[in-house]
Write a protein that holds these residues in place. Structure first.
Motif, PDB file in Angstrom:
ATOM      1  N   VAL A   1      25.077  47.671  30.731  1.00 34.08           N
ATOM      2  CA  VAL A   1      25.939  47.924  31.891  1.00 34.08           C
ATOM      3  C   VAL A   1      25.167  48.554  33.045  1.00 34.08           C
ATOM      4  O   VAL A   1      25.756  48.930  34.048  1.00 34.08           O
ATOM      5  CB  VAL A   1      27.139  48.823  31.513  1.00 34.08           C
TER       6      VAL A   1
ATOM      7  N   ARG B   1      23.086  47.041  34.878  1.00 33.52           N
ATOM      8  CA  ARG B   1      22.869  46.029  35.911  1.00 33.52           C
ATOM      9  C   ARG B   1      23.839  44.879  35.614  1.00 33.52           C
ATOM     10  O   ARG B   1      24.456  44.834  34.552  1.00 33.52           O
ATOM     11  CB  ARG B   1      21.433  45.514  35.889  1.00 33.52           C
ATOM     12  N   GLY B   2      23.968  43.950  36.560  1.00 27.07           N
ATOM     13  CA  GLY B   2      24.848  42.817  36.330  1.00 27.07           C
ATOM     14  C   GLY B   2      24.268  41.895  35.266  1.00 27.07           C
ATOM     15  O   GLY B   2      23.052  41.837  35.085  1.00 27.07           O
TER      16      GLY B   2
ATOM     17  N   PHE C   1      45.301  38.841  50.070  1.00 25.93           N
ATOM     18  CA  PHE C   1      44.695  38.885  48.746  1.00 25.93           C
ATOM     19  C   PHE C   1      44.849  37.527  48.058  1.00 25.93           C
ATOM     20  O   PHE C   1      45.752  36.760  48.371  1.00 25.93           O
ATOM     21  CB  PHE C   1      45.380  39.941  47.859  1.00 25.93           C
ATOM     22  N   GLU C   2      43.963  37.265  47.089  1.00 26.70           N
ATOM     23  CA  GLU C   2      44.133  36.088  46.242  1.00 26.70           C
ATOM     24  C   GLU C   2      44.492  36.544  44.831  1.00 26.70           C
ATOM     25  O   GLU C   2      44.316  37.707  44.494  1.00 26.70           O
ATOM     26  CB  GLU C   2      42.864  35.232  46.263  1.00 26.70           C
ATOM     27  N   VAL C   3      45.004  35.611  44.032  1.00 25.70           N
ATOM     28  CA  VAL C   3      45.429  35.949  42.676  1.00 25.70           C
ATOM     29  C   VAL C   3      44.332  35.530  41.701  1.00 25.70           C
ATOM     30  O   VAL C   3      43.985  34.356  41.614  1.00 25.70           O
ATOM     31  CB  VAL C   3      46.769  35.270  42.327  1.00 25.70           C
ATOM     32  N   ALA C   4      43.796  36.513  40.990  1.00 30.19           N
ATOM     33  CA  ALA C   4      42.720  36.253  40.026  1.00 30.19           C
ATOM     34  C   ALA C   4      43.278  36.304  38.610  1.00 30.19           C
ATOM     35  O   ALA C   4      44.343  36.881  38.375  1.00 30.19           O
ATOM     36  CB  ALA C   4      41.615  37.288  40.185  1.00 30.19           C
ATOM     37  N   GLU C   5      42.556  35.678  37.698  1.00 30.06           N
ATOM     38  CA  GLU C   5      43.048  35.586  36.327  1.00 30.06           C
ATOM     39  C   GLU C   5      41.934  35.807  35.316  1.00 30.06           C
ATOM     40  O   GLU C   5      40.751  35.719  35.648  1.00 30.06           O
ATOM     41  CB  GLU C   5      43.666  34.205  36.083  1.00 30.06           C
TER      42      GLU C   5
ATOM     43  N   ARG D   1      35.654  40.084  36.083  1.00 34.79           N
ATOM     44  CA  ARG D   1      35.605  38.622  36.225  1.00 34.79           C
ATOM     45  C   ARG D   1      35.638  38.224  37.704  1.00 34.79           C
ATOM     46  O   ARG D   1      34.935  37.310  38.121  1.00 34.79           O
ATOM     47  CB  ARG D   1      36.758  37.969  35.460  1.00 34.79           C
TER      48      ARG D   1
ATOM     49  N   LEU E   1      32.261  38.994  39.230  1.00 40.66           N
ATOM     50  CA  LEU E   1      31.205  38.083  38.791  1.00 40.66           C
ATOM     51  C   LEU E   1      31.419  36.669  39.325  1.00 40.66           C
ATOM     52  O   LEU E   1      30.467  35.925  39.515  1.00 40.66           O
ATOM     53  CB  LEU E   1      31.148  38.036  37.257  1.00 40.66           C
TER      54      LEU E   1
ATOM     55  N   ARG F   1      33.296  35.660  42.182  1.00 38.68           N
ATOM     56  CA  ARG F   1      33.642  35.453  43.590  1.00 38.68           C
ATOM     57  C   ARG F   1      32.583  36.017  44.514  1.00 38.68           C
ATOM     58  O   ARG F   1      31.836  36.910  44.129  1.00 38.68           O
ATOM     59  CB  ARG F   1      34.984  36.142  43.912  1.00 38.68           C
TER      60      ARG F   1
ATOM     61  N   PRO G   1      33.237  39.868  50.393  1.00 35.64           N
ATOM     62  CA  PRO G   1      34.131  40.868  49.822  1.00 35.64           C
ATOM     63  C   PRO G   1      35.207  40.241  48.925  1.00 35.64           C
ATOM     64  O   PRO G   1      35.532  39.062  49.088  1.00 35.64           O
ATOM     65  CB  PRO G   1      34.769  41.497  51.064  1.00 35.64           C
TER      66      PRO G   1
ATOM     67  N   TYR H   1      39.104  40.597  47.586  1.00 33.56           N
ATOM     68  CA  TYR H   1      40.454  41.176  47.711  1.00 33.56           C
ATOM     69  C   TYR H   1      41.341  40.372  46.767  1.00 33.56           C
ATOM     70  O   TYR H   1      41.756  39.261  47.105  1.00 33.56           O
ATOM     71  CB  TYR H   1      40.991  41.055  49.144  1.00 33.56           C
TER      72      TYR H   1
ATOM     73  N   ALA I   1      27.628  47.373  36.745  1.00 40.91           N
ATOM     74  CA  ALA I   1      27.727  46.480  35.584  1.00 40.91           C
ATOM     75  C   ALA I   1      28.092  45.062  36.003  1.00 40.91           C
ATOM     76  O   ALA I   1      27.789  44.094  35.304  1.00 40.91           O
ATOM     77  CB  ALA I   1      28.752  47.019  34.595  1.00 40.91           C
ATOM     78  N   ALA I   2      28.764  44.945  37.162  1.00 39.28           N
ATOM     79  CA  ALA I   2      29.143  43.619  37.644  1.00 39.28           C
ATOM     80  C   ALA I   2      28.129  43.087  38.659  1.00 39.28           C
ATOM     81  O   ALA I   2      28.366  42.074  39.314  1.00 39.28           O
ATOM     82  CB  ALA I   2      30.533  43.665  38.269  1.00 39.28           C
ATOM     83  N   GLY I   3      27.006  43.797  38.791  1.00 35.29           N
ATOM     84  CA  GLY I   3      25.933  43.293  39.644  1.00 35.29           C
ATOM     85  C   GLY I   3      26.174  43.462  41.133  1.00 35.29           C
ATOM     86  O   GLY I   3      25.584  42.745  41.938  1.00 35.29           O
TER      87      GLY I   3
END
Ligand SMILES: [Zn+2]
Lengths: 834, 372
Positions: A605, A607-608, B142-146, B199, B202, B204, B207, B209, B324-326
């Protein structure tokens, strides 16, 4: 954490007029979740006073011995005469000081005291036990107060703390320090700007460490600080003073013995878990180390536990004596004869304690504190506080020598831009406010104006403060969350809902418009459901994900079909008197992949994830397509004054599936099929075309009679289930048709055909034969009977012809019709009915 | 038809004789007067005013007259036809009047008879309320993510800064999924919609939203206020220069869209591993607006006389989560929230018991119809 307000006030100079509710509101605003303000003793009213028993008459002839007591209550009863009180307890003698409820008093549970005749005497009140006054849990008799506690007639409320406001705080995992009076008092002082007296400020020792009970720590990584202090000559009979019993009771701790009570009291006061051993039961030097394979220990709860090499142990020459920070061993437990006591105060590593607590399913007051983080500089003060209390209250002698190993956890300063809290909050906090707030928290702040940054070293009791955002939160919460303004977010233009998201809504509306009621059933199933559905032993739907810890042991599986949930909901509705039901559900099913990896990896965790790392996680996640299911029973259309109703039949289930297709603008084709749980002769397979490839999307029809019986469904219940994701994939962009304004020509034909040929084939043949002039085909009658012969039926079709550019001539129409009939004859053996 | 090269003696055209025209007219008027119904009148109209009626035929003969006689005859025939036409109109009115007052009364039905032949369906209020909640944010751009419901532990916990041995990880009573061989699978039923944050980040471009409505699971037994299966609406914004003030603004917009305007909101500091700082968000009770607090005579069932209703949790996305999500934490920051769909439905529509929302009783769901 239960916090008696009067105890809290010992450490913080709250304004006198601050009520418990005010305090709760302030603490909530600062981030302590005060769940309730418990007004203990609010239900106690009327005269409750100190009395002295001056004479006891033993009454005999009753089932149990009864005493008739003369009690001096001073001037509390106005007359000054003694009160005569009947009492069933026997743990007191003439001359004892007791607590007396006089007539007019009301005790917890609405128990009104009045003068009344009992056991042949008039009893003018009651001599109270601790339990009757909700003071603490003790059913061994009445309270006997120590001599000199108070004069007879004195009001008992203040003396015993009959009424007390207690804050019940749900401590979040980051605020371990708030699991103590010390920590809550510090917060209260900060929010009121009041002076704080640290109860941990005890003069610890007049000499350097050494000469204490011998001990060693195998690895500072498991225990950063280890302190032992000892006392001798402790009186094991010494009683816990009333005030301590009362405070422990208010915090929810049961009084056990003075030695144990002192360790608990200091833990509540300072937040440091302590352990007390009977020195006589220890065998040689103590070592703090990790457990070895297959070591065992019988803990205080009489459970023999096999230890894990990850457990931190306290050991002596006999082997393990404690699971550190979690629970003590039975063999070294302090007892009613212990006179020499060893007090342990340690700082164990939080993650080890958390794992041990989970592994052994032992959550103790001690483990709760250690896993949330204990002040790593507190150990000597806490142990010293405890031994002093043992000396003061139990007549013990404190040994001057003590053991003190390790240095606690060193804190690195955290650099933070002075305006960082402001940029997080969206508020401009002046630099000096930021610094002042951090100091209130207990941080050491070095203001490096040249570098425009603060160097903030958090205090030893705040292990949760590790990042600059943690520091920002401290500033923001003390400055008040309520002062954060509201600014509308400024999102870039969004694209709205996706096609799939809109489709789901349309499907829901279409089915609801068609009379179906949506349900959201739990996705939990049992093997029994697959049996009830009559699934074959090798049916793929039996391969379901299993939960390790299901709520209901009979339903440990995750659904691979929506039908069981729908059928159970249908049965429930029928049972409640709704026999005509149409239900639908839209939701995921969970399909384990046959070649999925055994375990989803836990990625780093810091880094991505790299694409291949991410792919390795995704590969382990089961396929979870979205399905739509529907069930119908009873009448699809009710009977009424207009005439009879119409029972739901297999075709209604297929129609429900088609409704889903129509919502997506996708044409479904139907073929006969045989598949559980459907009736083998009334089961349709449903297909769509995805990019020219025919794809099975589900089934519909009447349920098998065995399924109906197993689930207790109404006879001839029908059902469908289709995969919405597949239907969505079959969507194509609708093209505008050419609308011809030329007249239509309608031709009816009746075809006699072998009854086993599906009408869909006939229609297909008619369409193919009729050519481009055909506008529509509609089957308007099906006839079976003598006139057409055994095993045959007559199908009456209405064919509509129209040309885009002209009025059709009679001969063109006839040619097209004849070609349609000829194609039907060729492909299906249909003959024109004469 | 007459042709110009044929000549007729006008006196021979008897149908144009004044007496004859009068006779035809009188006959027509008598027939009109004698028509007893609208259907009779229709026949009379055809016979006496139609294309082949005597007066129409006579009219055609006018052309055969000498020019000097034409005007006279035309006036005569035209007058007669007009009279007939007016009589027809008058009689039509009389007969229609008669029909309206008699026939339509005779044909009256009991319009209060029920006509519930088509069964009525409904969508589940949790579905529709979640849509409405999401739509408020969709309206803000905003958009709807799943994301999946069976989720990897890494997404559900680790990436959200729930460290392996942190008590927070055990706070959420998690359903764990067995591996094929009965061991650890690294999969759980997601305990919150927050893994969709990871998710979204990773999958999208920044920015971001988004809101993410969805099903969530915890090992709580079903009772009046808990269900092992429930629904949340997650919100996530990651952009440059994002502050708690924007989060408040978004929450305020949600409250206004869902419960109406003029309701105050309140942030209380709290703790979630994936946000720092964190807050619980409350809204002013939209029923009593706080008037029930400390007033035992006016208790409020909606807020239990607390004056505030708990909406959910929120906070600034912990930079560890972004890492963690880069996401570059030097440049981007964000906030997130999680709102309870069941709670929203309970408050907004007075649902008293969780059982009603999970049992699938058609009476409950039908009460909410197609939209909420
Ligand atoms: Zn209210």
């Amino acid at each position: 954490m239960r916090v008696p307000v009067s105890w809290l006030r010992e450490y913080v100079d709250l304004p006198a007029d601050v009520t418990a509710r005010d305090l709760a509101a302030k603490l909530i605003a600062a981030g302590l979740e005060v769940e309730t303000v418990d007004e203990v003793g609010a239900d106690i009213t009327g005269p409750i006073v100190i009395g002295r028993v001056t004479a006891i008459e033993e009454l005999t002839g009753f089932k149990k011995p009864i005493r008739y007591c003369r009690v001096d209550v001073g001037a509390a009863n106005d007359s000054g005469d003694p009160q005569y009180i009947v009492c069933g307890a026997r743990n007191f003698t003439e001359g004892d000081l007791v607590v007396t409820a006089l007539p007019g008093a009301q005790l917890p549970g609405g128990f009104a005291i009045s003068a009344r005749t009992t056991y042949g005497k008039v009893s003018e009140g009651m001599i109270c036990s601790a339990a009757e006054l909700n003071l603490w849990d003790d059913h061994t008799g009445i309270i006997v107060l120590p001599e000199g506690f108070a004069e007879p007639g004195a009001d008992a409320y203040g003396l015993l703390g009959l009424r007390e406001d207690v804050l019940d705080i749900a401590v979040t995992p980051d605020r371990g320090y708030a699991l103590s009076m010390r920590g809550v008092a510090r917060e209260a002082a900060a929010v009121y700007g009041a002076a704080f007296r640290d109860p941990a400020d005890v003069p610890t020792a007049s000499q350097a460490s050494g000469g204490g009970y011998p001990a060693s720590v195998a690895d500072p990584a498991i225990c950063s600080r280890y302190v032992l202090r000892t006392v001798t000559g402790f009186d094991p009979e010494a009683a816990t003073p009333l005030w301590m019993k009362r405070r422990l009771a208010l915090t929810g701790v049961r009084s056990i013995s003075l030695a144990v009570d002192v360790t608990n009291y200091v833990m509540m006061e300072l937040g440091q878990p302590l352990h007390a051993w009977d020195r006589a039961r220890l065998r040689g030097p103590i070592e703090v180390r990790l457990a070895r394979k297959d070591e065992q220990l019988e803990t205080l709860d009489h459970v023999k536990r096999t230890l894990n090499p990850d457990d931190i142990l306290i050991t002596d020459e006999s082997g393990p004596i404690n699971i550190a920070g979690v629970m003590g061993g039975l063999a070294t437990e302090i007892s009613a004869t212990s006179t020499d006591v060893v007090i342990e105060a340690a700082h164990f590593t939080d993650t080890h304690i958390a794992r041990a607590s989970r592994r052994h399913q032992l959550s103790s007051e001690s483990s709760r504190r250690f896993e949330r983080g204990v002040d790593s500089a507190l150990q000597l003060a806490a142990a010293t506080r405890a031994v002093r209390l043992l000396a003061e209250l139990g007549g013990a002698e404190v040994d001057p020598g003590y053991t003190d190993i390790g240095h606690g956890v060193a804190r690195e300063p955290i650099p933070m831009a002075a305006d960082h809290p402001g940029r997080v909050a969206g508020v401009d906090y002046p630099r000096d406010r930021v610094v002042a707030r951090l100091r209130e928290v207990g941080c050491t702040v070095v203001d490096d104006e040249a570098a425009d940054s603060l160097l903030v070293t958090p205090p030893s009791w705040r292990p949760d403060l590790t990042d600059r955002n943690d520091l920002a939160e401290e500033v923001i919460r003390y400055e008040g969350y309520e002062n954060i303004p509201a600014i509308a977010p400024r999102a870039p233009a969004g694209r709205g809902l996706t096609d799939g998201q809109r489709l789901r809504r349309t499907v829901g509306r279409s089915l609801a418009g068609a009379g179906f009621v949506e349900v959201l059933s739990y996705p939990f199933l049992g093997r029994r459901d697959f049996d009830k559905l009559q699934l074959a032993a090798d049916d793929g739907r039996r391969s379901a994900l299993k939960l390790v810890n299901p709520l209901n042991d009979d339903e440990p599986l995750l659904r691979t079909t929506l039908l069981p949930g729908l059928l159970k909901t249908l049965v429930r509705n029928v049972g409640r008197g709704f026999g005509d039901v149409a239900l639908f559900e839209m939701g995921l099913v969970y399909l384990p992949g046959a070649d999925a990896p055994e375990k989803a990896p836990i990625l780093r965790v810091d880094r991505g994830p790299a694409p291949e790392e991410l792919a390795s996680v995704e590969a382990a996640i089961p396929h979870q397509p979205r399905r739509v299911g529907a069930v119908l029973a009873g009448d699809r259309e009710p009977a009424g004054w207009w005439g009879p109703g119409r029972a739901a039949v297999w075709a209604d289930a297929i129609e429900a599936a088609r409704e889903v297709g129509r919502a997506a603008g996708v044409e479904m084709t139907v073929k006969a099929d045989q598949r559980a749980p459907w009736h083998p002769g009334r089961c349709a397979a449903l297909y769509v075309s995805v990019g020219g490839v025919t794809r099975l999307v589900g089934h519909a029809g009447e349920l098998h009679p065995r399924v109906v019986q197993e689930y207790g469904l109404p006879a001839r219940t029908v059902a469908m289930e289709v995969e919405l994701d597949a239907i969505e994939a079959a969507r194509t962009t609708a093209r505008a048709p050419e609308i011809s304004a030329y007249p239509v020509a309608t031709q009816d034909v009746a075809l006699v055909i072998d009854a086993s040929i599906p009408v869909s084939e006939v229609e297909e043949a008619l369409r193919a034969g009729a050519g481009p002039l055909l506008e529509s085909v509609r089957l308007f009658d099906v006839y079976t009977g003598e006139q057409v012969g055994e095993g045959r039926r007559s199908l009456a079709y209405s064919l509509r012809f129209r040309a885009p550019d002209r009025t059709l001539k009679a001969e063109e129409i006839a040619t097209a019709r004849d070609a349609a009939v000829a194609a039907a004859g060729e492909r299906t053996g249909a003959v024109l009915r004469g | 038809m007459s042709a110009s090269n044929n000549s007729y003696d006008p006196v021979e055209v008897t149908s144009l004789h004044p007496d004859e025209v009068a006779r035809m007219r009188d006959e027509a008027l008598a027939a009109i007067a004698g028509a007893a119904s609208l259907a009779d009148l229709k026949e009379v109209r055809l016979a006496h005013a139609g294309d082949r009626s005597p007066l129409a035929l006579a009219n055609r003969e006018i052309g055969a007259l000498q020019p000097t006689a034409r005007a006279d005859a035309g006036k005569r025939v035209g007058g007669a036809r007009r009279e007939v036409s007016e009589a027809l109109k008058a009689r039509q009115a009389v007969l229609e009047e008669e029909r309206d007052s008699r026939v339509l009364v005779e044909e009256a039905v009991d319009v209060t008879l029920p006509w519930d032949r088509a069964p009525r369906g409904a969508r589940h209020p949790l579905t529709t309320v979640a849509e409405r909640m999401a739509d408020i944010f969709v309206g803000m751009g905003f958009e709807v993510a799943e994301g999946p419901e069976v989720e990897a532990e890494w997404f559900n916990f680790d990436a959200l800064n729930f460290l392996p041995d942190h008590p927070a990880r055990t706070m959420q009573d998690t359903f764990f999924v067995e591996s094929r061989t009965g061991g650890e699978s690294g999969l759980v039923l997601r305990t919150h919609t927050s893994p969709v944050q990871i998710r979204a980040l990773l999958g999208r471009e920044l920015p971001v939203y988004v809101v993410a409505p969805g099903k969530t699971f915890r090992t709580d037994e079903l009772d009046a206020t808990h269900s092992p299966v429930f629904h949340q609406l997650e919100g996530l914004v990651v952009d440059e220069g994002i502050t708690l003030a924007h989060l408040r603004g978004a929450i305020d917009a949600f409250v206004e869209g869902m419960f109406g305007s003029g309701l105050r909101t309140r942030f209380r500091p709290s703790y979630f591993p994936f946000t720092e700082p964190s807050a619980e968000v409350d809204m002013e009770c939209f029923v009593c607006r706080g008037a029930s607090v400390g007033d035992p005579d006016r208790p409020c069932r909606t807020c239990s006389s607390e004056g505030w209703i708990e909406l959910g949790g929120c906070g600034v996305v912990n930079p560890r989560v972004l890492t963690a999500a880069g996401v570059d934490t030097g440049r981007y920051s964000g906030w997130a929230f999680g709102l309870g769909v069941e709670r929203t439905l309970m408050f907004a529509h007075g649902v008293q018991d969780m059982h009603d929302m999970v049992e699938g009783d058609v009476r409950f769901t039908s009460a909410f119809g197609m939209e909420i």
